[in-house]
Every structure is written in structure tokens, then in C-alpha cells.
Scaffold this motif. Structure first.
Motif, PDB file in Angstrom:
ATOM      1  N   ASP A  38      39.924  39.732  33.904  1.00  0.00           N
ATOM      2  CA  ASP A  38      39.236  39.774  35.191  1.00  0.00           C
ATOM      3  C   ASP A  38      39.204  41.213  35.696  1.00  0.00           C
ATOM      4  O   ASP A  38      40.087  42.001  35.378  1.00  0.00           O
ATOM      5  CB  ASP A  38      40.010  38.906  36.178  1.00  0.00           C
ATOM      6  CG  ASP A  38      39.362  38.769  37.529  1.00  0.00           C
ATOM      7  OD1 ASP A  38      38.168  39.095  37.660  1.00  0.00           O
ATOM      8  OD2 ASP A  38      40.033  38.332  38.479  1.00  0.00           O
ATOM      9  N   ALA A  39      38.186  41.538  36.469  1.00  0.00           N
ATOM     10  CA  ALA A  39      38.105  42.830  37.160  1.00  0.00           C
ATOM     11  C   ALA A  39      37.297  42.607  38.432  1.00  0.00           C
ATOM     12  O   ALA A  39      36.122  42.274  38.366  1.00  0.00           O
ATOM     13  CB  ALA A  39      37.441  43.882  36.284  1.00  0.00           C
ATOM     14  N   PHE A  50      40.921  45.775  40.961  1.00  0.00           N
ATOM     15  CA  PHE A  50      42.047  45.193  40.242  1.00  0.00           C
ATOM     16  C   PHE A  50      41.555  44.701  38.895  1.00  0.00           C
ATOM     17  O   PHE A  50      40.582  43.945  38.820  1.00  0.00           O
ATOM     18  CB  PHE A  50      42.650  44.040  41.041  1.00  0.00           C
ATOM     19  CG  PHE A  50      43.302  44.488  42.318  1.00  0.00           C
ATOM     20  CD1 PHE A  50      44.650  44.777  42.347  1.00  0.00           C
ATOM     21  CD2 PHE A  50      42.555  44.640  43.472  1.00  0.00           C
ATOM     22  CE1 PHE A  50      45.253  45.208  43.513  1.00  0.00           C
ATOM     23  CE2 PHE A  50      43.151  45.064  44.651  1.00  0.00           C
ATOM     24  CZ  PHE A  50      44.511  45.350  44.665  1.00  0.00           C
ATOM     25  N   VAL A  51      42.211  45.122  37.825  1.00  0.00           N
ATOM     26  CA  VAL A  51      41.860  44.725  36.464  1.00  0.00           C
ATOM     27  C   VAL A  51      43.040  43.951  35.887  1.00  0.00           C
ATOM     28  O   VAL A  51      44.169  44.452  35.881  1.00  0.00           O
ATOM     29  CB  VAL A  51      41.550  45.952  35.573  1.00  0.00           C
ATOM     30  CG1 VAL A  51      41.408  45.556  34.124  1.00  0.00           C
ATOM     31  CG2 VAL A  51      40.292  46.649  36.062  1.00  0.00           C
ATOM     32  N   ILE A  62      42.590  52.498  30.886  1.00  0.00           N
ATOM     33  CA  ILE A  62      41.607  51.593  31.480  1.00  0.00           C
ATOM     34  C   ILE A  62      40.588  52.454  32.201  1.00  0.00           C
ATOM     35  O   ILE A  62      40.939  53.328  32.978  1.00  0.00           O
ATOM     36  CB  ILE A  62      42.251  50.623  32.489  1.00  0.00           C
ATOM     37  CG1 ILE A  62      43.349  49.785  31.822  1.00  0.00           C
ATOM     38  CG2 ILE A  62      41.189  49.727  33.124  1.00  0.00           C
ATOM     39  CD1 ILE A  62      44.150  48.940  32.790  1.00  0.00           C
ATOM     40  N   THR A  63      39.315  52.207  31.925  1.00  0.00           N
ATOM     41  CA  THR A  63      38.229  52.875  32.631  1.00  0.00           C
ATOM     42  C   THR A  63      37.235  51.807  33.078  1.00  0.00           C
ATOM     43  O   THR A  63      36.801  50.994  32.263  1.00  0.00           O
ATOM     44  CB  THR A  63      37.508  53.901  31.741  1.00  0.00           C
ATOM     45  OG1 THR A  63      38.466  54.825  31.234  1.00  0.00           O
ATOM     46  CG2 THR A  63      36.443  54.655  32.524  1.00  0.00           C
ATOM     47  N   ALA A  64      36.899  51.790  34.356  1.00  0.00           N
ATOM     48  CA  ALA A  64      35.926  50.837  34.899  1.00  0.00           C
ATOM     49  C   ALA A  64      34.648  51.591  35.252  1.00  0.00           C
ATOM     50  O   ALA A  64      34.698  52.704  35.771  1.00  0.00           O
ATOM     51  CB  ALA A  64      36.487  50.151  36.127  1.00  0.00           C
ATOM     52  N   HIS A  65      33.501  50.972  34.953  1.00  0.00           N
ATOM     53  CA  HIS A  65      32.189  51.552  35.241  1.00  0.00           C
ATOM     54  C   HIS A  65      31.454  50.600  36.179  1.00  0.00           C
ATOM     55  O   HIS A  65      31.504  49.381  36.003  1.00  0.00           O
ATOM     56  CB  HIS A  65      31.388  51.731  33.951  1.00  0.00           C
ATOM     57  CG  HIS A  65      32.132  52.503  32.900  1.00  0.00           C
ATOM     58  ND1 HIS A  65      32.146  53.878  32.853  1.00  0.00           N
ATOM     59  CD2 HIS A  65      32.904  52.090  31.871  1.00  0.00           C
ATOM     60  CE1 HIS A  65      32.881  54.281  31.837  1.00  0.00           C
ATOM     61  NE2 HIS A  65      33.359  53.208  31.217  1.00  0.00           N
ATOM     62  N   SER A  94      50.801  43.123  29.591  1.00  0.00           N
ATOM     63  CA  SER A  94      50.101  42.089  30.337  1.00  0.00           C
ATOM     64  C   SER A  94      50.312  42.326  31.822  1.00  0.00           C
ATOM     65  O   SER A  94      51.405  42.680  32.254  1.00  0.00           O
ATOM     66  CB  SER A  94      50.652  40.711  29.952  1.00  0.00           C
ATOM     67  OG  SER A  94      50.026  39.708  30.699  1.00  0.00           O
ATOM     68  N   GLY A  95      49.269  42.144  32.598  1.00  0.00           N
ATOM     69  CA  GLY A  95      49.419  42.297  34.033  1.00  0.00           C
ATOM     70  C   GLY A  95      48.119  42.650  34.719  1.00  0.00           C
ATOM     71  O   GLY A  95      47.033  42.470  34.180  1.00  0.00           O
TER      72      GLY A  95
END
Length: 179
Positions: A38-39, A50-51, A62-65, A94-95
Motif C-alpha cells: 500500500d502507498a 505512508f508506504v 524507497i522512492t515514490a513518484h 516488513s513495515g
């Protein structure tokens, strides 16, 4: 006629299977590697993404676009986030990780995530099932009502409090409107 009945039955079976099992999470090639669960943003913490993910090895990057939801495929991204720190979870396998988000415009954004773990396994462009709702949030932290429990005899209620609007990009209240 029989062929159309067969195709209809096959389609119905596939649709019901996808409804019961849901979408498969994004996964690296092979059985091992990072998996995006989930993100999205949480209303209680505007301006933060939150990822949630897990992997066989500790997640190292972690990179979010972010792309506007109504933008066509292949449109340039509106921004990205890389400053993730672990928020929930026992270890880095995990988390849930979080990072601040700073975008130029308010709106709904499609979120794609790149994950990498310590073994070198990567997932690029995993699409979150939820959009990021990047909006100004309004809260009333000190809401009061008198009487606190209105009933048939007390139908007139006085309400008081302070309204606080937070801009998700700056995490501070925006300036008050001018008259």
C-alpha cells in the motif's frame, strides 16, 4: 451459440476469481524480493506519504513518484519523495515507512513506488491501489457545545471552537483570507 456461452462462463469465472482474490501485489522477478502492499496518505498527517511493504531482505531504498490522477499515461511526474523513514514494524523487512510530500498543486495523485532491498532485488513502478489525496485539511481541535448532550428540552445549542486549516506542503496553517 455454444462458443458464446463458453466465453461468457469463462469471463464470469475470471471476474469472480479476481473479486475474491483481489489484485496481486507488485513483486520483483522470481519468488523473492520487495512487495508493495500500500502507498497512501493519512488524513491525520497531511503532507506525508505512508508506504507499506515487505521483503525477504531489509528494504534499503524507497522512492515514490506522483502523477495527477487525470493525467494521461506517460505524463511527466508532478514530484517524488525519497526521504523515507520506518514508521511501523519490527525490522526493515516488513513495515510502514513515511516521507514528507511537497507538491506544487493540491489534488489527487497516482502513486508509483520503486523498492529495493539489501539483496539487490528491485521493483520499479509498482502502482499503489489508492491515490494520494493532497489537500488542505481543516480541523476543529477545541470544539465545544452547550449543552453537551442536547435533548428535547434543550434544542438550542451553542457551538464554539477554532478552525485550523493546514497546507499539506508546508505543514503549517496557510495565511488567513483577506476580506
Amino acid at each position: 451459440m455454444r462458443r458464446s456461452i463458453f466465453l461468457t462462463a469463462a469471463t464470469a469465472t475470471a471476474l469472480s476469481a479476481s473479486l475474491f482474490t483481489g489484485l496481486a501485489p507488485a513483486r520483483a522477478d522470481g519468488a523473492a524480493g520487495p512487495v508493495l502492499t500500500d502507498a497512501d496518505g493519512w488524513y491525520s498527517q497531511p503532507g506525508v506519504l505512508f508506504v507499506t511493504a515487505h521483503s525477504d531482505s531489509p528494504i534499503t531504498r524507497i522512492t515514490a513518484h506522483f502523477t495527477p490522477v487525470d493525467a494521461p499515461d506517460g505524463a511527466p511526474e508532478a514530484g517524488s519523495a525519497e526521504d523515507f523513514t520506518q514508521y511501523l514494524g519490527q525490522d526493515a523487512r516488513s513495515g510502514t515507512w513515511r516521507a514528507p510530500v511537497h507538491l506544487a498543486d493540491l489534488g489527487d495523485y497516482r502513486v508509483t513506488v520503486d523498492l529495493q532491498d539489501a539483496s539487490g532485488a528491485t521493483v520499479a513502478g509498482a502502482v499503489s491501489p489508492y491515490p494520494l489525496e493532497y489537500r488542505t485539511t481543516v480541523t476543529i481541535p477545541d470544539l465545544t457545545a452547550t449543552p453537551s448532550v442536547p435533548d428535547y428540552l434543550h434544542q438550542e445549542v451553542t457551538v464554539g471552537g477554532t478552525v485550523v486549516a493546514k497546507d499539506p506542503g508546508t505543514r503549517t496553517p496557510p495565511p488567513p483570507p483577506t476580506a
